[in-house]
Design an enzyme around this catalytic site. Structure first.
Site, mmCIF file in Angstrom:
data_model
loop_
_atom_site.group_PDB
_atom_site.id
_atom_site.type_symbol
_atom_site.label_atom_id
_atom_site.label_comp_id
_atom_site.label_asym_id
_atom_site.label_seq_id
_atom_site.Cartn_x
_atom_site.Cartn_y
_atom_site.Cartn_z
ATOM 1 N N GLU A 193 1.861 56.235 6.837
ATOM 2 C CA GLU A 193 0.636 56.713 6.981
ATOM 3 C C GLU A 193 -0.497 55.805 6.729
ATOM 4 O OE1 GLU A 193 -0.173 60.983 6.662
ATOM 5 O OE2 GLU A 193 -0.943 60.107 4.724
ATOM 6 N N GLU A 238 -0.522 53.247 9.770
ATOM 7 C CA GLU A 238 -1.185 54.147 10.763
ATOM 8 C C GLU A 238 -2.713 53.988 10.757
ATOM 9 O OE1 GLU A 238 -0.711 58.479 13.260
ATOM 10 O OE2 GLU A 238 0.241 58.170 11.391
ATOM 11 N N CYS A 272 0.970 66.328 5.644
ATOM 12 C CA CYS A 272 2.146 66.429 4.648
ATOM 13 C C CYS A 272 2.292 67.997 4.507
ATOM 14 C CB CYS A 272 1.542 65.987 3.386
ATOM 15 S SG CYS A 272 1.681 64.056 3.171
ATOM 16 N N SER A 278 -1.771 62.603 11.726
ATOM 17 C CA SER A 278 -0.930 61.342 11.443
ATOM 18 C C SER A 278 0.416 61.857 12.158
ATOM 19 C CB SER A 278 -0.922 60.952 10.057
ATOM 20 O OG SER A 278 0.376 60.524 9.818
ATOM 21 N N LYS A 323 7.497 75.288 3.773
ATOM 22 C CA LYS A 323 8.788 74.115 3.904
ATOM 23 C C LYS A 323 10.026 75.070 4.666
ATOM 24 C CE LYS A 323 6.618 70.458 2.416
ATOM 25 N NZ LYS A 323 6.240 69.339 3.462
ATOM 26 N N GLU A 345 8.941 74.693 8.149
ATOM 27 C CA GLU A 345 9.216 73.406 8.648
ATOM 28 C C GLU A 345 10.492 72.706 8.868
ATOM 29 O OE1 GLU A 345 6.553 69.524 7.377
ATOM 30 O OE2 GLU A 345 8.005 70.297 5.804
ATOM 31 N N GLU A 358 11.022 69.838 16.830
ATOM 32 C CA GLU A 358 10.568 68.532 16.811
ATOM 33 C C GLU A 358 11.005 67.460 15.757
ATOM 34 O OE1 GLU A 358 7.167 70.669 14.639
ATOM 35 O OE2 GLU A 358 8.258 70.974 16.386
ATOM 36 N N CYS A 374 -0.228 71.133 -3.713
ATOM 37 C CA CYS A 374 1.173 71.814 -4.038
ATOM 38 C C CYS A 374 1.437 72.359 -5.385
ATOM 39 C CB CYS A 374 2.083 70.450 -3.749
ATOM 40 S SG CYS A 374 2.089 69.833 -2.307
#
Length: 586
Positions: A282, A285, A302, A322, A361, A364, A369, A507
């Protein structure tokens, strides 16, 4: 201007509190706990459940203390026969419409309704409905709803609409038919739920629970053909101890590692290690975008709850995201590529389990993808902090007596920069440590970027780096995220780099973290106590910058090549696309 103080008595105890204080809050100042069910401070203050009623001298009826402001000379009584009878009768009526399979309920040890029945001396329910069937809704990937256990406190709806501004659940119908759910009684999978799980944390009963994947994990551990790897997220070490009665903010990393090894996992690694790779990718980037290769601001990726919100509610910002996978997904990708190659194991025989603070999560890990070129999904199962605690309990471990263990080294050594990923502003601070040193070529004299620390919903700062001003922002909780996006759209806010976290505080306050009563949620600063544990660990670590990690250096040198390079991009990056939104007009 000096705040006016109000003097009153509560149960004949003199109390002096600032003007505007409620009777409930004033009672706490006097050491008197008034029971509540629907109340969550600053979130759900509606006086609906009537459990917090008190007698006020001169008032014709009992008053809901959570919404009733104090007045000069007021005389309040919280424990009269009239008050006790009212609370007991109200609770019995609530219980009459509540399925009481308490012994097998996932919330049996953390149910505020059960605790309140005990506190109020309810030894029988005169109006119990023993034939009430389950009302399960299981379409969402991350949670289970059971309206037979819902008490209509509306804490979940307030969290969804007021704190997260998603508003996919509310009260449907009226009278005895009232129930909580999406509009038109759609299933959760059909609406814009972002899977953040904040509704679960707010719920006082077992009406909302995360989907339990512990059985799947234990089956994998017992399968001799599977090589099962586990890794916890940064915040878990600062919260897991709460599930075993340890003080909030206790860092239990060593005991957690020992527990995971005793559960039978073949390797115990650390998602913190992958967080360091996230910073390398990141950060690279961001530097490219600063130099004109891509749109600014760059926004972190994230938080899967934030990603889903962006895809559904703000797709115009997708080019700003990102392309980095989250640390969880980077970890799984590295295990099923680099580690598999080093260990000589077929990636298809590796079963990866993550321990996350986040119910999103669970969503996720199933996103297509994320699939790797070798056909594997990076992570097979994502467990919450609560699920890990249940596994430890069911295994008969006395958690607070466990010795401290150490992560397996190949993907188990990390930096302080990775540790603070679990706190709002932590990803930003970790990235700045690496980006600033990379751009300036000089070592930072001070690693703490305190401007992006703290529990404020939106934090912003500007830094002079290598001859240019870098404007940054960190926001947590989707109400705050939306405010920032609206400001950017209106041309009122201008940033180069933004960190967004779906959950307020980041988190450490995720939807999969240990459960607490409304009393604790309302009057204890859980977020700051948990955050301190992570900042303290960062301060004490040998390596505090991601680019200094010996594992990061080794893996790039031996396997990935350079940060942002072809192989790193293939393994550690992905793309996101607009998702169809639910419309009330069909």
């Amino acid at each position: 201007m000096e705040q006016k103080m109000i003097n009153l008595t509560i149960d004949n105890v003199p109390v002096s509190v600032p003007e505007g204080t409620t009777v409930l809050e004033a009672a706490r100042n006097a050491g008197i706990k008034i029971p509540t069910l629907c109340y969550l401070k600053d979130i759900n203050e509606i006086g609906a459940c009537r459990m917090c009623v008190v007698e006020v001298k001169g008032a014709r009826s009992l008053m809901a203390s959570c919404v009733y402001p104090v007045a000069e000379g007021m005389e309040v009584f919280t424990n009269t026969p009239k008050v006790r009878h009212s609370r007991q009768l109200t609770l019995e009526l609530i219980l009459s419409n509540h399925r009481m399979d308490c012994l097998t309920c996932a919330r049996n040890a953390h149910c505020e309704l059960r605790q309140l029945a005990s506190d109020l001396g309810i030894d029988a329910v005169r109006y119990a409905n023993d034939q009430l069937p389950p009302q399960l809704e299981t379409t969402a990937l991350h949670l289970v709803r059971d309206n037979s256990k819902c008490i209509l406190c509306r804490r979940c709806t307030a969290m969804c609409s007021k704190v997260q501004q998603v508003g996919v659940i509310g009260c449907n119908d009226r009278g005895f038919a009232t129930h909580v759910g999406p509009a038109f009684d759609r299933d959760l999978v059909e609406v814009d739920c972002i899977s953040c799980g904040q509704c679960i944390v707010a719920c006082p009963t077992g009406a909302l629970t995360e989907k339990d994947d512990t059985y799947t994990v234990m089956q994998a551990i017992q399968d001799p053909s599977k090589h099962v790897v586990v890794a916890p997220a940064p915040s878990i070490r600062a919260t897991l101890g709460e599930s075993f009665g340890m003080p909030v903010g206790t860092n239990v990393e060593g005991k957690m590692v020992t527990a995971l090894k005793r559960l039978g996992f073949d390797k115990v690694f650390d998602v913190d290690t992958a967080a360091d790779f996230t910073i390398m990718e990141e950060g690279t980037e961001f530097i490219k975008r600063l130099n004109g290769d891509g749109p600014l601001p760059l926004i972190t990726s994230c938080s899967p709850g934030w990603i889903r919100y962006c895809e559904q509610h703000a797709p115009q910002f997708l080019p700003n995201l990102s392309s980095c996978k989250s640390p969880q997904q980077m970890f799984g990708a590295l295990v099923k590529s680099y580690y598999a190659e080093q260990a000589g194991i077929d990636p298809k025989d590796i079963f990866v389990v993550s321990i996350m603070p986040c119910t999103a999560k669970k969503y996720e890990v199933q996103r297509e993808e994320q699939r790797m070129a070798n056909g594997c999904m990076p992570v097979d199962v994502s467990l919450t902090t609560r699920e890990l605690a249940r596994m430890i309990t069911q295994a008969g471990m006395m958690f607070d007596h466990l010795p401290d263990g150490e992560f397996d080294p190949m993907l188990g050594i990390s930096t302080g920069a990775a540790t603070i990923f679990g706190v709002t502003g932590g990803v930003m601070e970790a990235a700045l440590r690496t980006v600033v040193e990379t751009l300036t070529g000089e070592e930072l004299k001070k690693l703490e970027f305190t401007e992006v620390r703290g529990m404020k919903g939106v934090k912003e700062a500007s830094y002079e780096v290598a001859g240019r001003t870098v404007r940054v922002c960190a926001a947590s909780g989707l109400t705050n995220v939306k405010a920032v996006l609206d400001g950017i759209t209106a041309g009122e806010l201008h940033y180069d780099f933004i960190e967004f976290m779906a959950c307020p505080g980041g988190c450490i306050n995720g939807g999969g973290q240990p459960l607490h009563s409304a009393d604790v949620l309302s009057f204890t600063d859980l977020r700051s106590l948990r955050a301190k544990a992570l900042y303290d660990q960062d301060q004490a670590m040998t390596y505090r910058k991601s680019h200094e990690s010996p594992i990061v250096k080794k893996v790039y040198a031996e396997y990935l090549g350079e940060p942002g390079g072809h192989k790193a991009h293939e393994l550690l990056h992905c793309t996101y696309k607009e998702q169809k939104r639910y419309r009330t007009d069909g």
